[in-house]
Motif scaffolding. Structure first.
Motif, PDB file in Angstrom:
ATOM      1  N   ALA A 220       0.847  -1.183   0.000  1.00 25.60           N
ATOM      2  CA  ALA A 220       0.000   0.000   0.000  1.00 25.60           C
ATOM      3  C   ALA A 220       0.885   1.236   0.000  1.00 25.60           C
ATOM      4  CB  ALA A 220      -0.929   0.014   1.219  1.00 25.60           C
ATOM      5  N   ALA A 221       0.353   2.341  -0.544  1.00 29.07           N
ATOM      6  CA  ALA A 221       1.107   3.594  -0.592  1.00 29.07           C
ATOM      7  C   ALA A 221       0.130   4.762  -0.582  1.00 29.07           C
ATOM      8  CB  ALA A 221       1.982   3.650  -1.843  1.00 29.07           C
ATOM      9  N   VAL A 222       0.529   5.833   0.097  1.00 27.12           N
ATOM     10  CA  VAL A 222      -0.289   7.046   0.182  1.00 27.12           C
ATOM     11  C   VAL A 222       0.611   8.250  -0.056  1.00 27.12           C
ATOM     12  CG1 VAL A 222      -1.721   8.514   1.651  1.00 27.12           C
ATOM     13  CG2 VAL A 222      -1.941   6.025   1.790  1.00 27.12           C
ATOM     14  N   ALA A 223       0.161   9.173  -0.892  1.00 27.18           N
ATOM     15  CA  ALA A 223       0.883  10.417  -1.140  1.00 27.18           C
ATOM     16  C   ALA A 223       0.074  11.592  -0.608  1.00 27.18           C
ATOM     17  CB  ALA A 223       1.138  10.607  -2.629  1.00 27.18           C
ATOM     18  N   ILE A 224       0.809  12.617  -0.176  1.00 26.68           N
ATOM     19  CA  ILE A 224       0.212  13.886   0.224  1.00 26.68           C
ATOM     20  C   ILE A 224       0.766  14.969  -0.697  1.00 26.68           C
ATOM     21  CG2 ILE A 224      -0.103  15.578   2.069  1.00 26.68           C
ATOM     22  CD1 ILE A 224      -1.285  12.927   2.834  1.00 26.68           C
ATOM     23  N   GLY A 225      -0.101  15.812  -1.245  1.00 25.19           N
ATOM     24  CA  GLY A 225       0.326  16.934  -2.062  1.00 25.19           C
ATOM     25  C   GLY A 225      -0.279  18.227  -1.561  1.00 25.19           C
ATOM     26  N   GLU A 277      -3.083   4.593   9.069  1.00 29.55           N
ATOM     27  CA  GLU A 277      -1.704   4.607   9.569  1.00 29.55           C
ATOM     28  C   GLU A 277      -0.735   5.130   8.509  1.00 29.55           C
ATOM     29  OE1 GLU A 277       1.570   1.557  11.619  1.00 29.55           O
ATOM     30  OE2 GLU A 277      -0.104   0.763  10.435  1.00 29.55           O
ATOM     31  N   ILE A 278      -0.886   4.663   7.279  1.00 28.45           N
ATOM     32  CA  ILE A 278       0.006   5.108   6.203  1.00 28.45           C
ATOM     33  C   ILE A 278      -0.260   6.565   5.867  1.00 28.45           C
ATOM     34  CG2 ILE A 278       0.749   4.693   3.829  1.00 28.45           C
ATOM     35  CD1 ILE A 278      -0.058   1.770   4.183  1.00 28.45           C
ATOM     36  N   PHE A 279      -1.540   6.948   5.851  1.00 28.83           N
ATOM     37  CA  PHE A 279      -1.894   8.345   5.599  1.00 28.83           C
ATOM     38  C   PHE A 279      -1.218   9.266   6.609  1.00 28.83           C
ATOM     39  CE2 PHE A 279      -4.844  11.802   6.911  1.00 28.83           C
ATOM     40  CZ  PHE A 279      -4.744  12.600   5.772  1.00 28.83           C
ATOM     41  N   HIS A 280      -1.306   8.937   7.888  1.00 33.78           N
ATOM     42  CA  HIS A 280      -0.743   9.793   8.922  1.00 33.78           C
ATOM     43  C   HIS A 280       0.784   9.772   8.920  1.00 33.78           C
ATOM     44  CE1 HIS A 280      -4.901   9.975  10.529  1.00 33.78           C
ATOM     45  NE2 HIS A 280      -4.504  11.171  10.908  1.00 33.78           N
ATOM     46  N   ALA A 281       1.386   8.672   8.468  1.00 29.13           N
ATOM     47  CA  ALA A 281       2.848   8.636   8.353  1.00 29.13           C
ATOM     48  C   ALA A 281       3.340   9.625   7.313  1.00 29.13           C
ATOM     49  CB  ALA A 281       3.310   7.220   8.009  1.00 29.13           C
ATOM     50  N   ALA A 282       2.611   9.739   6.212  1.00 29.48           N
ATOM     51  CA  ALA A 282       2.968  10.726   5.189  1.00 29.48           C
ATOM     52  C   ALA A 282       2.629  12.133   5.655  1.00 29.48           C
ATOM     53  CB  ALA A 282       2.247  10.410   3.880  1.00 29.48           C
ATOM     54  N   LEU A 283       1.453  12.293   6.258  1.00 26.31           N
ATOM     55  CA  LEU A 283       1.010  13.615   6.693  1.00 26.31           C
ATOM     56  C   LEU A 283       1.966  14.215   7.709  1.00 26.31           C
ATOM     57  CD1 LEU A 283      -1.322  15.701   6.473  1.00 26.31           C
ATOM     58  CD2 LEU A 283      -2.373  14.542   8.446  1.00 26.31           C
ATOM     59  N   ALA A 284       2.535  13.390   8.584  1.00 25.39           N
ATOM     60  CA  ALA A 284       3.429  13.888   9.632  1.00 25.39           C
ATOM     61  C   ALA A 284       4.654  14.590   9.069  1.00 25.39           C
ATOM     62  CB  ALA A 284       3.862  12.727  10.531  1.00 25.39           C
ATOM     63  N   LEU A 285       5.021  14.294   7.822  1.00 25.74           N
ATOM     64  CA  LEU A 285       6.208  14.906   7.218  1.00 25.74           C
ATOM     65  C   LEU A 285       5.922  16.260   6.605  1.00 25.74           C
ATOM     66  CD1 LEU A 285       7.786  11.775   5.486  1.00 25.74           C
ATOM     67  CD2 LEU A 285       8.437  12.821   7.660  1.00 25.74           C
ATOM     68  N   VAL A 286       4.642  16.612   6.432  1.00 25.09           N
ATOM     69  CA  VAL A 286       4.314  17.870   5.739  1.00 25.09           C
ATOM     70  C   VAL A 286       3.267  18.699   6.470  1.00 25.09           C
ATOM     71  CG1 VAL A 286       4.995  17.101   3.426  1.00 25.09           C
ATOM     72  CG2 VAL A 286       2.677  16.599   4.261  1.00 25.09           C
ATOM     73  N   ALA A 287       2.983  18.354   7.727  1.00 25.75           N
ATOM     74  CA  ALA A 287       2.015  19.117   8.524  1.00 25.75           C
ATOM     75  C   ALA A 287       2.487  19.146   9.973  1.00 25.75           C
ATOM     76  CB  ALA A 287       0.620  18.507   8.430  1.00 25.75           C
ATOM     77  N   PHE A 315      -3.742  12.385  -1.586  1.00 22.81           N
ATOM     78  CA  PHE A 315      -4.523  13.405  -0.916  1.00 22.81           C
ATOM     79  C   PHE A 315      -3.915  14.761  -1.227  1.00 22.81           C
ATOM     80  CE2 PHE A 315      -5.517   9.656   1.528  1.00 22.81           C
ATOM     81  CZ  PHE A 315      -6.832   9.833   1.947  1.00 22.81           C
ATOM     82  N   MET A 316      -4.695  15.643  -1.859  1.00 25.01           N
ATOM     83  CA  MET A 316      -4.265  17.011  -2.113  1.00 25.01           C
ATOM     84  C   MET A 316      -4.840  17.896  -1.006  1.00 25.01           C
ATOM     85  SD  MET A 316      -2.261  17.058  -4.712  1.00 25.01           S
ATOM     86  CE  MET A 316      -2.202  18.817  -5.075  1.00 25.01           C
ATOM     87  N   LEU A 317      -3.941  18.542  -0.248  1.00 24.83           N
ATOM     88  CA  LEU A 317      -4.333  19.297   0.933  1.00 24.83           C
ATOM     89  C   LEU A 317      -3.805  20.732   0.855  1.00 24.83           C
ATOM     90  CD1 LEU A 317      -3.523  16.534   3.597  1.00 24.83           C
ATOM     91  CD2 LEU A 317      -5.748  17.025   2.528  1.00 24.83           C
ATOM     92  N   PRO A 318      -4.306  21.536  -0.089  1.00 22.61           N
ATOM     93  CA  PRO A 318      -3.835  22.918  -0.205  1.00 22.61           C
ATOM     94  C   PRO A 318      -4.178  23.707   1.059  1.00 22.61           C
ATOM     95  CG  PRO A 318      -5.794  22.573  -1.553  1.00 22.61           C
ATOM     96  CD  PRO A 318      -5.369  21.224  -1.067  1.00 22.61           C
ATOM     97  N   GLY A 319      -3.222  24.518   1.522  1.00 25.26           N
ATOM     98  CA  GLY A 319      -3.444  25.321   2.711  1.00 25.26           C
ATOM     99  C   GLY A 319      -3.219  24.573   4.005  1.00 25.26           C
ATOM    100  N   PHE A 320      -3.051  23.258   3.943  1.00 28.80           N
ATOM    101  CA  PHE A 320      -2.811  22.458   5.147  1.00 28.80           C
ATOM    102  C   PHE A 320      -1.442  21.800   5.082  1.00 28.80           C
ATOM    103  CE2 PHE A 320      -3.077  18.940   8.084  1.00 28.80           C
ATOM    104  CZ  PHE A 320      -3.765  19.472   9.164  1.00 28.80           C
ATOM    105  N   ALA A 321      -1.198  21.046   4.032  1.00 31.24           N
ATOM    106  CA  ALA A 321       0.128  20.451   3.838  1.00 31.24           C
ATOM    107  C   ALA A 321       1.098  21.516   3.347  1.00 31.24           C
ATOM    108  CB  ALA A 321       0.053  19.301   2.841  1.00 31.24           C
ATOM    109  N   THR A 322       2.358  21.326   3.670  1.00 35.47           N
ATOM    110  CA  THR A 322       3.391  22.294   3.271  1.00 35.47           C
ATOM    111  C   THR A 322       4.383  21.710   2.277  1.00 35.47           C
ATOM    112  OG1 THR A 322       4.776  21.647   5.164  1.00 35.47           O
ATOM    113  CG2 THR A 322       3.240  23.482   5.482  1.00 35.47           C
ATOM    114  N   GLY A 323       4.092  20.536   1.766  1.00 34.70           N
ATOM    115  CA  GLY A 323       5.008  19.919   0.819  1.00 34.70           C
ATOM    116  C   GLY A 323       4.433  18.622   0.300  1.00 34.70           C
ATOM    117  N   THR A 324       5.283  17.839  -0.354  1.00 32.46           N
ATOM    118  CA  THR A 324       4.889  16.576  -0.973  1.00 32.46           C
ATOM    119  C   THR A 324       5.573  15.432  -0.249  1.00 32.46           C
ATOM    120  OG1 THR A 324       4.721  17.700  -3.104  1.00 32.46           O
ATOM    121  CG2 THR A 324       4.816  15.294  -3.141  1.00 32.46           C
ATOM    122  N   ALA A 325       4.803  14.437   0.161  1.00 33.44           N
ATOM    123  CA  ALA A 325       5.360  13.303   0.905  1.00 33.44           C
ATOM    124  C   ALA A 325       4.659  12.021   0.501  1.00 33.44           C
ATOM    125  CB  ALA A 325       5.223  13.519   2.407  1.00 33.44           C
ATOM    126  N   ILE A 326       5.344  10.909   0.726  1.00 39.52           N
ATOM    127  CA  ILE A 326       4.798   9.587   0.431  1.00 39.52           C
ATOM    128  C   ILE A 326       5.153   8.644   1.569  1.00 39.52           C
ATOM    129  CG2 ILE A 326       4.956   7.578  -1.108  1.00 39.52           C
ATOM    130  CD1 ILE A 326       5.428   9.473  -3.401  1.00 39.52           C
TER     131      ILE A 326
END
Length: 425
Positions: A220-225, A277-287, A315-326
């Motif tokens: 499984a893989a999750v990206a944050i943009g 769990e995977i979502f929050h692991a990526a989110l922690a790097l950009v929020a 997940f595209m999170l404009p205004g919340f995330a500060t970068g791109t993570a996977i």
């Protein structure tokens, strides 16, 4: 330099051109000597075709490095020489005219003029096309209609007219509309153009460092943009793809694509389709904190099913995330893998220098440094997701995205670290 057939240009022997091995992600890769810090490789000439050239724009941080060194400080740079330039629009902060005069680079008012350097043959060894930034319209899917297809059409029409093909790099995603992206790819295949495209983030710094072996069993893989959908989902999709293409048996393409917003996007986590769990692991790097993510304005989810069963998730999170993570889960490994793809600004956006290294390698060898099919696939996912958004989040079956290719083990920064000397040194 005169050409007579529609084939890639003859290049010097690999033995003479290449020296040593650069540290690669999970392996080794031979690169041009200039990338190893040597100065003995004769530069290849390139024509630049750009939309607009101002400080900090893509044309500046790519083409400027050819004229002014990797760090744009007057130091050492790639084994490339800028032979000519076409600029589609001159903005109020234009740098093209001043730099062209400073470095004795002719400016042309047609793309054919730039590719032929005003002559009746093609003397350049490659073309860099930067269809990004400038005053261009948007369509009803909010795609910024940069003239990438027009640029590539006129470049390749010139190849056909004068009977010679040279490598071409297209900045960022193809298209941006799917029909244009596919047309560009098909034209390159038809004329046997060595063709590269894509995001600078696939070769940027990763924090923490992540080297995923080829043939990994990715479960499984999750990206944050972040930022706008068309402008930055292109980056996020491509860095996602540059990791998941390394899974066992990849790449065979995508079966369907769907865009989700509001309760529907968060339901994908709540019902277990997407791992929290995977979502929050990526989110922690950009929020700074996960609190409030579900209330973030304009949040959206790109879901896409690969033909081998892997679920693609962005997940595209404009205004919340500060970068791109996977973040991703590999079979047999308890700990998740996660990284942030850095966008450093100093010296002068260095991730574009690593992108330019890949372009340099293609122009010297006559072979793409990594497959353009990766960019074609992610361009298609982006276009289909934006189409799904327009069609009220309908899931779209995508037989057109049955795009198969074999990934290559190309390294990311640093490989090696950039070197430069003071201006005038």
């Amino acid at each position: 330099m005169k050409g007579s057939t529609l084939n890639p240009p003859t290049v010097i022997s690999r033995r003479d051109l290449l020296k040593g091995a650069a540290a690669a992600a999970g392996g080794c890769l031979t690169l041009p000597m200039s990338l190893q810090g040597a100065d003995s490789v004769a530069p290849k000439s390139v024509a630049a075709v750009v939309t607009r050239y101002e400080k900090g724009l893509h044309a500046d941080v790519l083409i400027g490095k050819i004229m002014e060194g990797w760090k744009q400080d007057g130091g050492t740079g790639p084994a490339l020489k800028l032979a000519s330039m076409y600029v589609d629009q001159y903005g109020p902060g234009d740098l093209a005219r001043g730099l062209a005069e400073k470095y004795n680079v002719p400016l042309f008012d047609t793309i054919e003029g730039a590719v032929t350097v005003g002559g009746n043959s093609i003397p350049v060894d490659g073309v860099i096309s930067v269809g990004e930034h400038g005053d261009y319209p948007y369509n009803d899917k909010e795609q910024h209609l940069y003239p990438r297809r027009r640029f590539f059409s006129e470049i390749t029409d010139t190849f056909r007219k004068y009977g010679r093909v040279v490598p071409v790099f297209n900045d960022k995603h193809l298209g941006p509309q799917w029909d244009d992206a596919k047309w560009m790819y098909d034209r390159a295949q038809e004329l046997k153009v060595p063709f590269m495209a894509g995001s600078s983030l696939v070769v940027t710094y990763r924090d923490p460092e992540l080297n995923l072996p080829m043939g990994s069993d990715i479960e499984a893989a999750v990206a944050i943009g972040y930022s706008g959908l068309d402008i930055y989902a292109a980056h996020a999709l491509e860095v996602f793809q540059c990791l998941v293409e390394r899974r066992r048996g990849a790449e065979k393409g995508v079966e369907w694509v769907q865009f989700l917003q509001g309760d529907a996007m968060w339901k994908a986590i709540d019902d277990g389709r997407v791992s929290s769990e995977i979502f929050h692991a990526a989110l922690a790097l950009v929020a700074a904190s996960p609190e409030g993510v579900r209330q973030s304005k304009d949040a959206s989810l790109f879901l896409f099913q690969y033909r081998d069963g892997l679920l693609g998730t962005l997940f595209m999170l404009p205004g919340f995330a500060t970068g791109t993570a996977i973040a991703l889960k590999v079979k047999g490994q308890q700990q998740l893998l996660a990284t942030r793809f850095e966008e450093r600004t100093q010296p002068r956006h260095p991730h574009f220098a690593y992108l330019l290294k890949g372009i340099e390698r293609m122009i010297h060898t006559g072979k793409p440094s990594y497959p353009v099919e990766r960019t074609l696939l992610t361009s298609g996912i982006l276009d289909r997701a934006l189409t799904s958004r327009l069609l009220k989040q309908e899931r779209l079956v995508t037989p057109e995205l049955e795009i198969r290719y074999t990934p290559v083990d190309y390294p990311h920064a640093p490989f090696p670290e950039l070197t430069s000397r003071p201006a005038g040194g």
